[in-house]
Design a protein around this motif. Structure first.
Motif, mmCIF file in Angstrom:
data_model
loop_
_atom_site.group_PDB
_atom_site.id
_atom_site.type_symbol
_atom_site.label_atom_id
_atom_site.label_comp_id
_atom_site.label_asym_id
_atom_site.label_seq_id
_atom_site.Cartn_x
_atom_site.Cartn_y
_atom_site.Cartn_z
ATOM 1 N N CYS A 94 -31.498 0.199 -6.821
ATOM 2 C CA CYS A 94 -30.108 0.169 -7.295
ATOM 3 C C CYS A 94 -29.260 -0.710 -6.398
ATOM 4 O O CYS A 94 -28.236 -1.232 -6.819
ATOM 5 C CB CYS A 94 -29.570 1.585 -7.338
ATOM 6 N N LEU A 128 -25.499 5.579 -10.030
ATOM 7 C CA LEU A 128 -25.879 4.699 -11.133
ATOM 8 C C LEU A 128 -26.293 3.316 -10.632
ATOM 9 O O LEU A 128 -26.720 3.179 -9.493
ATOM 10 C CB LEU A 128 -24.721 4.654 -12.135
ATOM 11 N N GLU A 153 -40.022 10.481 -16.681
ATOM 12 C CA GLU A 153 -41.284 10.601 -17.438
ATOM 13 C C GLU A 153 -42.319 9.582 -16.975
ATOM 14 O O GLU A 153 -43.506 9.726 -17.224
ATOM 15 C CB GLU A 153 -41.026 10.456 -18.950
ATOM 16 N N GLU A 168 -27.302 -5.466 -14.803
ATOM 17 C CA GLU A 168 -28.352 -5.104 -13.853
ATOM 18 C C GLU A 168 -29.725 -5.417 -14.454
ATOM 19 O O GLU A 168 -30.067 -4.935 -15.523
ATOM 20 C CB GLU A 168 -28.259 -3.613 -13.545
ATOM 21 N N THR A 198 -27.061 6.038 -19.243
ATOM 22 C CA THR A 198 -27.477 7.453 -19.285
ATOM 23 C C THR A 198 -26.433 8.309 -18.571
ATOM 24 O O THR A 198 -26.083 9.398 -19.036
ATOM 25 C CB THR A 198 -28.851 7.652 -18.612
ATOM 26 N N LYS A 217 -35.869 17.518 -13.164
ATOM 27 C CA LYS A 217 -36.462 16.763 -14.275
ATOM 28 C C LYS A 217 -36.735 15.366 -13.736
ATOM 29 O O LYS A 217 -35.843 14.523 -13.672
ATOM 30 C CB LYS A 217 -35.456 16.718 -15.428
HETATM 31 P P1 NAD Z 1 -32.734 6.231 -16.810
HETATM 32 O O1 NAD Z 1 -31.273 6.505 -16.849
HETATM 33 O O2 NAD Z 1 -33.390 5.674 -17.997
HETATM 34 O O3 NAD Z 1 -33.524 7.592 -16.515
HETATM 35 C C1 NAD Z 1 -33.216 8.394 -15.395
HETATM 36 C C2 NAD Z 1 -33.568 9.830 -15.722
HETATM 37 O O4 NAD Z 1 -32.708 10.320 -16.736
HETATM 38 C C3 NAD Z 1 -34.994 10.016 -16.244
HETATM 39 O O5 NAD Z 1 -35.520 11.201 -15.692
HETATM 40 C C4 NAD Z 1 -34.779 10.155 -17.737
HETATM 41 O O6 NAD Z 1 -35.785 10.860 -18.397
HETATM 42 C C5 NAD Z 1 -33.467 10.913 -17.782
HETATM 43 N N1 NAD Z 1 -32.711 10.772 -19.030
HETATM 44 C C6 NAD Z 1 -32.748 9.745 -19.924
HETATM 45 N N2 NAD Z 1 -31.887 9.997 -20.944
HETATM 46 C C7 NAD Z 1 -31.306 11.183 -20.690
HETATM 47 C C8 NAD Z 1 -30.318 11.972 -21.365
HETATM 48 N N3 NAD Z 1 -29.767 11.584 -22.501
HETATM 49 N N4 NAD Z 1 -29.940 13.132 -20.797
HETATM 50 C C9 NAD Z 1 -30.464 13.537 -19.634
HETATM 51 N N5 NAD Z 1 -31.404 12.851 -18.959
HETATM 52 C C10 NAD Z 1 -31.818 11.683 -19.478
HETATM 53 O O7 NAD Z 1 -32.952 5.350 -15.510
HETATM 54 P P2 NAD Z 1 -34.316 4.738 -14.977
HETATM 55 O O8 NAD Z 1 -34.665 3.602 -15.866
HETATM 56 O O9 NAD Z 1 -35.319 5.812 -14.748
HETATM 57 O O10 NAD Z 1 -33.881 4.209 -13.532
HETATM 58 C C11 NAD Z 1 -33.344 2.961 -13.312
HETATM 59 C C12 NAD Z 1 -31.841 3.063 -13.139
HETATM 60 O O11 NAD Z 1 -31.515 3.933 -12.070
HETATM 61 C C13 NAD Z 1 -31.223 1.737 -12.772
HETATM 62 O O12 NAD Z 1 -30.075 1.494 -13.560
HETATM 63 C C14 NAD Z 1 -30.815 1.912 -11.317
HETATM 64 O O13 NAD Z 1 -29.778 1.132 -10.886
HETATM 65 C C15 NAD Z 1 -30.515 3.353 -11.240
HETATM 66 N N6 NAD Z 1 -30.650 3.838 -9.855
HETATM 67 C C16 NAD Z 1 -29.517 4.187 -9.165
HETATM 68 C C17 NAD Z 1 -29.603 4.612 -7.850
HETATM 69 C C18 NAD Z 1 -28.396 5.013 -7.068
HETATM 70 O O14 NAD Z 1 -28.547 5.730 -6.110
HETATM 71 N N7 NAD Z 1 -27.203 4.600 -7.438
HETATM 72 C C19 NAD Z 1 -30.845 4.696 -7.244
HETATM 73 C C20 NAD Z 1 -31.973 4.344 -7.962
HETATM 74 C C21 NAD Z 1 -31.853 3.928 -9.282
#
Ligand code: NAD
Length: 492
Positions: A284, A251, A178, A385, A232, A175
């Motif tokens: 991240c 995260l 979006e 963040e 999330t 998944k």
């Molecule tokens: P997000 O959590 O909003 O979304 C990530 C994914 O989760 C998307 O595909 C989204 O559709 C899905 N999602 C959202 N709600 C959900 C739910 N209730 N159940 C299941 N899936 C759900 O994150 P984002 O805004 O796309 O990405 C940015 C975040 O990602 C930042 O906080 C960043 O730090 C983190 N990040 C972490 C790493 C790492 O390796 N630690 C790497 C890159 C990004």
């Protein structure tokens, strides 16, 4: 407008809802393609297909070596298609072509590395303390893995999960975010060309609440591996606990980048700028808290400001561009909101702080590289963040104080230390609570080196030799070679 379909059972398919949504180009701020809007029924079908592929059929029959060979073939196909994949990622995500081109060339290494590990998964013979038994372990794949990725680095972060999952013998339902689904859908078509059996790799696109949470709660999914926001991740962890799914969580971060007065300042200033302004701060591991020793504080601030001021913003497709747009409109608004938060908290604005405008920025979502000084670590701008090009500079006096500030945050993903004192380098790398510490460098990653978070930055590790274990479980097999079965009411 181009249309991107779900990819289930080796074929593109229409969403059961009949609904589509637009994906935008962050440089123009305009939609450029339509993405299938998935729902519970699409997830159910994809998971059942993946479960069937896992339990019966060609994938199950393959030897581990043959599975590894398929992963090497996909690596070759990604390499052959690197330029096209990079272009799609730039259009959909706004990542710099210069970075994406290099990343797409490096990506195959994940598939090759884990392809090489596929036939090195071995159990053990256990030297038992009981006579008449032969005991050995088997390392078996978990089953269907649900892979949920964010928008900031779709292809790279997918590789970190998909390559070890497949090497272990699992099947997958992906998944993507979006906001950036297109590159994942282009990639998975290559799996068929590589010769993967149908149903091993599937993609359902759509929103977190309509697709992601359905994947997390589907009873046939045995593991969820997620990269995204900590909020999330917390919801996913709780939902997955209901039926004891395995969970891997990558995260967020609020990484300290610590410059001591004995550091090579040319390198340190470069490292500070790269830590926060590369990828427009949307990583991240962004070094968003710059801790600077009081003795060199003013000089470092001046040099970081001067260097950041020269960053060329513009069309991410142009190789000379250094800072591209923010990937999504909500993120653009969030970054601007945090700039106001910092101002309100009394941080001093040393650079930027505004929407970047000008012909080079098109109609995209650009924020100027922004630097705040006089930040106290208790401020929201130092604790939360931002995920954008906003740097908080914090002054410190002693090594002890630097460690305390570095650790006084709920995250623990990355950290930088700039020093010419080898003893200090070791002490700091031991004392900082973080999954990665870089000394005299920043933002280096490899398929060979474990990556993951301490504290609220996540659970589990990706990359490196051990990551394959995150997709395996151990079975202990006992063979009676002649022990009497004896009293049925007594433990043997
Ligand atoms: P997000 O959590 O909003 O979304 C990530 C994914 O989760 C998307 O595909 C989204 O559709 C899905 N999602 C959202 N709600 C959900 C739910 N209730 N159940 C299941 N899936 C759900 O994150 P984002 O805004 O796309 O990405 C940015 C975040 O990602 C930042 O906080 C960043 O730090 C983190 N990040 C972490 C790493 C790492 O390796 N630690 C790497 C890159 C990004």
């Amino acid at each position: 407008m181009e249309r991107y379909y779900h990819y289930i059972d080796g074929a593109r398919c229409e969403p059961k809802s009949g609904a589509w949504f637009a994906t935008d180009n962050p440089f123009t701020g305009e939609p450029w393609a339509e993405i299938a809007r998935g729902n519970e029924a699409d997830v159910d079908r994809a998971v059942k297909v993946a479960h069937q592929a896992f339990s019966t059929g060609a994938w199950r029959e393959l030897s581990a070596s043959a599975r590894g060979a398929l992963l090497c073939r996909i690596a070759d196909l990604i390499a052959a298609n690197a330029a096209r994949l990079a272009e799609i990622e730039v259009r959909d995500n706004g990542k710099l072509y210069a970075e994406m081109h290099a990343q797409a060339q490096y990506l195959p290494q994940w598939y090759r590395y884990y392809g090489g590990l596929a036939d090195k998964i071995q159990g053990r013979v256990i030297p038992l303390d009981k006579k008449g038994y032969f005991n050995f372990t088997r390392r078996e794949p978990l089953g269907v893995v649900g892979i949920i990725t964010p928008w900031n680095s779709p292809l790279m972060l997918l590789a970190w999960k998909l390559a070890p999952a497949l090497a272990a013998g699992c099947t997958a339902v992906i998944k993507p975010s979006e906001f950036t689904s297109a590159s994942t859908l282009e990639l998975v078509e290559l799996f068929e060309q590589a010769g993967f059996p149908k149903g091993v790799v599937n993609v359902v696109t759509g929103f977190g609440k309509e697709v992601g949470s359905e994947l997390v709660s589907h009873p046939l999914v045995r593991k969820i591996t997620f990269t995204g926001a900590d909020s999330t991740g917390r919801q996913i962890n709780q939902a997955a606990a209901r039926d004891f799914k395995h969970v891997g969580l990558e995260l967020g971060g609020k990484s300290p980048n610590v410059i001591f007065d004995d550091a090579n300042l040319d390198d340190a200033v470069n490292g500070a700028v790269s830590g926060i302004f590369a990828a427009t701060g949307q990583t991240c591991i962004a070094g968003s808290r710059l801790l600077v020793h009081a003795k060199v504080h003013d000089e470092v601030v001046e040099r970081v400001v001067n260097l950041a001021r020269t960053a060329r913003m513009g069309n991410p497709m142009h190789v000379e561009t250094q800072v591209g747009p923010i990937t999504t409109r909500p993120q653009f608004e969030k970054v601007l909101g945090y700039i106001e938060v910092a101002r309100g908290e009394g941080a001093e604005l040393a650079l930027g702080g505004k929407v970047a405008e000008g012909p080079e920025c098109g109609s995209g979502w650009f924020v100027e590289p922004t630097i705040f000084t006089g930040v106290d670590n208790s401020m929201r701008i130092a604790q939360e963040e931002v995920f954008g090009p906003v740097l908080s500079v914090i002054r410190f006096e002693t090594e002890e104080e630097a460690v305390a500030i570095a650790n006084d945050v709920r995250f623990g993903l990355g950290a930088g230390v700039w020093t010419s004192d080898i003893g200090r380098a070791f002490r700091m790398s031991e004392r900082i609570e973080s999954g990665t510490v870089w000394v005299n460098t920043y933002r280096a990653v490899s398929y060979l080196s474990p990556f993951g978070g301490y504290k609220d930055s996540g659970l589990g590790r990706e990359n490196g030799i051990d990551a394959i274990n995150e997709y395996l479980q151990t079975k202990s097999v006992w063979i009676n070679t002649g022990a009497p079965n004896g009293n049925p009411f007594v433990l043997k």
